[in-house]
Structure formats: structure tokens, C-alpha cells
Motif scaffolding. Structure first.
Motif, PDB file in Angstrom:
ATOM      1  N   GLU A 149      -2.030  17.863  -2.210  1.00 54.72           N
ATOM      2  CA  GLU A 149      -1.470  16.520  -2.112  1.00 54.72           C
ATOM      3  C   GLU A 149       0.003  16.538  -1.700  1.00 54.72           C
ATOM      4  N   THR A 150       0.467  17.695  -1.356  1.00 52.18           N
ATOM      5  CA  THR A 150       1.806  17.792  -0.777  1.00 52.18           C
ATOM      6  C   THR A 150       1.836  17.036   0.540  1.00 52.18           C
ATOM      7  N   ALA A 151       2.766  16.098   0.634  1.00 52.33           N
ATOM      8  CA  ALA A 151       2.813  15.218   1.809  1.00 52.33           C
ATOM      9  C   ALA A 151       4.052  14.339   1.730  1.00 52.33           C
ATOM     10  N   VAL A 152       4.298  13.648   2.811  1.00 50.77           N
ATOM     11  CA  VAL A 152       5.269  12.560   2.788  1.00 50.77           C
ATOM     12  C   VAL A 152       4.492  11.303   2.407  1.00 50.77           C
ATOM     13  N   GLY A 210       0.814  -1.216   0.000  1.00 49.41           N
ATOM     14  CA  GLY A 210       0.000   0.000   0.000  1.00 49.41           C
ATOM     15  C   GLY A 210       0.842   1.258   0.000  1.00 49.41           C
ATOM     16  N   TRP A 211       0.201   2.342  -0.390  1.00 47.26           N
ATOM     17  CA  TRP A 211       0.787   3.680  -0.295  1.00 47.26           C
ATOM     18  C   TRP A 211      -0.111   4.533   0.598  1.00 47.26           C
ATOM     19  N   PHE A 212       0.536   5.267   1.459  1.00 49.47           N
ATOM     20  CA  PHE A 212      -0.148   6.201   2.343  1.00 49.47           C
ATOM     21  C   PHE A 212       0.550   7.554   2.221  1.00 49.47           C
ATOM     22  N   ARG A 213      -0.094   8.586   2.724  1.00 52.31           N
ATOM     23  CA  ARG A 213       0.550   9.897   2.741  1.00 52.31           C
ATOM     24  C   ARG A 213       0.152  10.645   4.001  1.00 52.31           C
ATOM     25  N   GLN A 214       1.026  11.541   4.401  1.00 49.37           N
ATOM     26  CA  GLN A 214       0.768  12.343   5.583  1.00 49.37           C
ATOM     27  C   GLN A 214       1.229  13.768   5.329  1.00 49.37           C
ATOM     28  N   ALA A 215       0.273  14.669   5.354  1.00 50.19           N
ATOM     29  CA  ALA A 215       0.562  16.082   5.199  1.00 50.19           C
ATOM     30  C   ALA A 215       0.843  16.691   6.572  1.00 50.19           C
ATOM     31  N   PRO A 216       1.553  17.806   6.617  1.00 46.99           N
ATOM     32  CA  PRO A 216       1.852  18.441   7.906  1.00 46.99           C
ATOM     33  C   PRO A 216       0.595  18.742   8.702  1.00 46.99           C
ATOM     34  N   GLY A 217       0.582  18.310   9.939  1.00 49.11           N
ATOM     35  CA  GLY A 217      -0.542  18.582  10.812  1.00 49.11           C
ATOM     36  C   GLY A 217      -1.757  17.710  10.584  1.00 49.11           C
ATOM     37  N   LYS A 218      -1.617  16.727   9.712  1.00 50.75           N
ATOM     38  CA  LYS A 218      -2.757  15.858   9.414  1.00 50.75           C
ATOM     39  C   LYS A 218      -2.406  14.405   9.710  1.00 50.75           C
ATOM     40  N   GLU A 219      -3.441  13.590   9.803  1.00 51.86           N
ATOM     41  CA  GLU A 219      -3.232  12.170  10.022  1.00 51.86           C
ATOM     42  C   GLU A 219      -2.785  11.492   8.725  1.00 51.86           C
ATOM     43  N   GLN A 256      -6.618  -8.298   2.682  1.00 50.26           N
ATOM     44  CA  GLN A 256      -7.383  -7.048   2.602  1.00 50.26           C
ATOM     45  C   GLN A 256      -7.208  -6.290   3.908  1.00 50.26           C
ATOM     46  N   PRO A 257      -6.049  -5.723   4.114  1.00 50.26           N
ATOM     47  CA  PRO A 257      -5.768  -5.088   5.401  1.00 50.26           C
ATOM     48  C   PRO A 257      -6.499  -3.769   5.576  1.00 50.26           C
ATOM     49  N   THR A 258      -6.853  -3.485   6.812  1.00 51.21           N
ATOM     50  CA  THR A 258      -7.284  -2.136   7.135  1.00 51.21           C
ATOM     51  C   THR A 258      -6.020  -1.290   7.256  1.00 51.21           C
ATOM     52  N   ARG A 259      -6.181  -0.016   7.413  1.00 54.78           N
ATOM     53  CA  ARG A 259      -5.014   0.858   7.479  1.00 54.78           C
ATOM     54  C   ARG A 259      -4.148   0.551   8.684  1.00 54.78           C
ATOM     55  N   ASP A 260      -4.722  -0.051   9.701  1.00 58.47           N
ATOM     56  CA  ASP A 260      -3.963  -0.384  10.905  1.00 58.47           C
ATOM     57  C   ASP A 260      -3.315  -1.763  10.842  1.00 58.47           C
TER      58      ASP A 260
END
Length: 122
Positions: free
Chosen positions: A90-93, A35-44, A103-107
Motif C-alpha cells: 500500500e506504499t503509494a502517493v 474521495g481518496w485515491f492512491r498511486q504506486a510507482p509504475g501503477k495506475e 456518485q462519481p466514477t473515478r473519472d
């Protein structure tokens, strides 16, 4: 143990494209959901896309459907995320992750990379 290393991030103008890659070092890589995830500053951290081990099931966040494409090459032990029509918000890490579940959940992702920065300028 699975090690994941992302690459391909950078600075791009709004509307532009980037390809992210994730190189994995893992035995039996072909059995992991990636999977790919992203995290923007100050966000989950948020889910972006995922692909099952056979690459016949692809999952996308609604916000990226039609613009992003996830793919995997089990022979090369890599996963890619092709991103088109990028938006400043969409700027994020961006993080690559691996799960032993089909079929994983995000956790339920077991391994994570260090992330690669994507910056979209307006």
C-alpha cells in the motif's frame, strides 16, 4: 475553484496506522463528494474510498474494507482517511479529490490535491 491539501503521510511499519487529512478551500464544500485515491510507482491511480456530502454513504475499495475509514467534517472543511493494518504493497502517493456528482466514477472527480506519500516498510 476548489483547492485540496493533503497531510499526514509518512513512514510506517507494516501493520501500523496512519491518519491522512485533506483540507479544502471551497465554497459549498458540503455539496461535494470527497474521495481518496492512491498511486504506486509504475501503477495506475486507484480508488480507495469516498464519502458523499451528508456522510451517510461510504464507499471503499474491496482491498481496504475493514481496515480504512473515511470521514468528513463539513464544519471544518476536512476529510480524513484512517488507515489501519497497513501493508507494504500500500506504499503509494495518496490523493484527495472532490466531485460535484453524488456518485462519481473515478473519472468524474473535478479537483485533486497534490498528494501525500505513504511508505509502509516490511
Amino acid at each position: 475553484q476548489v483547492q485540496l491539501v493533503e497531510s499526514g503521510g509518512g513512514l510506517v511499519q507494516a501493520g501500523g496506522s496512519l491518519r491522512l487529512s485533506c483540507a479544502a478551500s471551497a465554497q459549498r464544500f458540503n455539496l461535494y463528494t470527497m474521495g481518496w485515491f492512491r498511486q504506486a510507482p509504475g501503477k495506475e491511480r486507484e480508488f480507495v474510498a469516498a464519502v458523499n456530502w451528508r456522510a451517510d454513504k461510504l464507499y471503499y475499495a474491496d482491498s481496504v474494507k475493514g481496515r480504512f475509514t473515511i470521514s468528513r467534517d463539513n464544519a471544518k472543511i476536512t476529510v480524513h482517511l484512517d488507515m489501519n493494518s497497513l501493508k507494504p504493497e500500500e506504499t503509494a502517493v495518496y490523493y484527495c479529490a472532490a466531485s460535484r456528482k453524488s456518485q462519481p466514477t473515478r473519472d468524474e472527480y473535478d479537483y485533486w490535491g497534490q498528494g501525500t506519500q505513504v511508505t509502509v516498510s516490511s
